[in-house]
Design an enzyme around this catalytic site. Structure first.
Site, PDB file in Angstrom:
ATOM      1  CE  LYS A 182      71.160 -55.872  16.401  1.00  0.00           C
ATOM      2  NZ  LYS A 182      71.480 -54.591  15.619  1.00  0.00           N
TER       3      LYS A 182
HETATM    4  C1  PLP Z   1      67.259 -57.436  11.864  1.00  0.00           C
HETATM    5  C2  PLP Z   1      68.998 -56.882  11.627  1.00  0.00           C
HETATM    6  N1  PLP Z   1      69.619 -57.669  11.036  1.00  0.00           N
HETATM    7  C3  PLP Z   1      70.974 -57.397  10.648  1.00  0.00           C
HETATM    8  C4  PLP Z   1      71.290 -56.482  11.378  1.00  0.00           C
HETATM    9  C5  PLP Z   1      72.963 -56.117  11.071  1.00  0.00           C
HETATM   10  O1  PLP Z   1      73.812 -56.235  12.027  1.00  0.00           O
HETATM   11  P1  PLP Z   1      75.381 -55.724  11.966  1.00  0.00           P
HETATM   12  O2  PLP Z   1      75.254 -54.177  12.413  1.00  0.00           O
HETATM   13  O3  PLP Z   1      76.086 -56.624  12.981  1.00  0.00           O
HETATM   14  O4  PLP Z   1      75.810 -56.034  10.634  1.00  0.00           O
HETATM   15  C6  PLP Z   1      70.655 -55.429  12.277  1.00  0.00           C
HETATM   16  C7  PLP Z   1      71.419 -54.694  12.847  1.00  0.00           C
HETATM   17  O5  PLP Z   1      70.718 -53.566  13.432  1.00  0.00           O
HETATM   18  C8  PLP Z   1      69.182 -55.870  12.281  1.00  0.00           C
HETATM   19  O6  PLP Z   1      68.415 -55.259  13.296  1.00  0.00           O
END
Ligand code: PLP
Length: 384
Positions: A182
């Site tokens: 990210k």
């Molecule tokens: C659109 C979206 N939402 C949520 C997430 C989840 O993030 P995390 O890995 O921090 O839980 C991601 C991760 O790739 C994502 O692309």
């Protein structure tokens, strides 16, 4: 020529020194650095509360819990998203109601969202696809008309804005991700941001076993061994190791964004007049977090399909990804829910034709040039 990965974290000696200092300090889990990261993150967005957790998924789960989503409720989500957006609704026993996205930017279609509202709908989770904000005016209008809460999936969208307003200041609760790929990273991590003190307090308590009052302080000089469990909470707290990395990444966020912005501008310039490629609509490049740069192959121009295009890039040592395999097509969602018409034509079309190119601050000018020339070479080679 070495393989150019799809994504790489941008970690400098500053992050390493900060983590080292935390390790030396003797306090490795939630503590003063997490509190500082929360305060600085909230400050960077101009929000009242920020609750640091160990993922965006955790943040979204806590957000749905805080607003009181129950097993009879429905929550509207775009089908063009990652697994996390749907599963958190299921964690609450509620039904994720999937809707189509807009063909231009792959963000949730506000009209489709409105059409999906029933008497059971309690919330909507707009996903800011690739780092470009959804049309929040339209989402707010739908939410207001039907009394829905807005939980923003801003996993891609730090820092992004909508018409000059920072993402994190518009919906009811906004959830960010600091996963390895990210825009800022703590390895794993997330943040829930809200103006609402009651929800912030609830998320904080539920992020650490449902223990009332600053559970993390119980091993400090000012803390006490006594605690009370007020609800069966979760184990979602962020560590100070992660937070110390996050503080440095936060400091560097605009430096890294500027580099991604330049990569996106170079790709846009190189591909905008190519008949074989369609680019996503961009409302304002300065408001975009540029987490993803998606190209879509135009039907009928090339003799190869998207999968083969990805293979060709791989042969040229370039990593790519696809965002996303629409949620409703996954086996679990297919077998569990009935996806009645109108269906998801835009998401399916986008999925079939999309390729996400590398866009990260560690890319050198020659990396960028390599991606551009490989794409152009493949377009020429396979032109019908
Ligand atoms: C659109 C979206 N939402 C949520 C997430 C989840 O993030 P995390 O890995 O921090 O839980 C991601 C991760 O790739 C994502 O692309």
């Amino acid at each position: 020529m070495s393989f150019l990965p799809f994504s790489l974290p941008d970690i400098t000696s500053k992050e390493r020194a900060a983590v080292d200092e935390t390790l030396e300090s003797g306090w490795v889990t939630t503590g003063p650095r997490t509190k500082k990261f929360e305060a600085e993150f909230a400050g960077a967005i101009g929000a009242k509360n920020a609750v640091a957790v160990n993922s965006c998924t955790a943040a979204m789960h806590l957000a749905l819990e805080a607003i009181g989503i129950g097993s009879d409720d429905e929550v509207i989500v775009p089908t063009m998203t990652f697994a996390a957006t749907g599963e958190v609704v299921r964690y609450m026993g509620a039904k994720p109601v999937m809707v189509d996205v807009l063909p231009g930017d792959h963000n949730i279609d506000p009209a489709a969202a409105e059409a999906a509202v029933t008497s059971k709908t309690k919330a909507i989770i707009p996903v800011h696809f690739g780092g470009q904000a959804c049309d929040m005016d339209a989402i707010l209008a739908v939410a207001q008309a039907h009394n829905l809460k807005i939980i923003e999936d801003a996993a891609h969208a730090f820092p992004a804005s909508f018409k000059g307003k920072k993402i994190g200041t518009i919906g009811d609760i906004t959830c960010f991700s600091f996963y390895a790929t990210k825009t800022i990273t703590t390895g794993e991590g997330g943040m829930a941001v809200t103006q609402n003190q009651e929800w912030a307090d609830r998320m904080r308590v539920m992020s650490l076993h449902g223990i009332s009052k600053d559970a993390w302080k119980r091993y400090t000089a000012e803390g006490s061994w006594y605690y009370e469990v007020v609800a069966p909470g979760f184990k979602y707290n962020m560590t100070d190791i992660a937070a110390s990395m996050g503080l440095v990444q936060l400091d560097r966020v605009y430096e890294m964004l500027e580099k991604r912005r330049r990569i996106a501008a170079a790709y846009t310039e190189a591909f905008k007049d190519e008949a074989g490629i369609q680019l996503l609509d961009v409302r304002n490049p300065d408001d975009h977090a540029w987490h993803l740069f998606v190209i879509k192959l135009v039907d009928g121009v090339l003799s190869i399909d998207r999968n083969r295009f990805i293979e060709e890039l791989k042969e040229r040592e370039i990593g790519t990804s696809v965002h996303f395999i629409p949620l409703h097509t996954h086996p679990y969602y297919k077998k569990t829910f009935d996806h009645s018409p109108p269906g998801f034509p835009s998401a399916l079309d986008a999925y079939r034709r999309s390729i996400s190119l590398p866009v990260y601050s560690k890319m050198t000018p020659s990396d960028i040039e390599r991606v551009i020339s490989a794409v152009l070479q493949i377009l020429t080679k396979f032109k019908r």
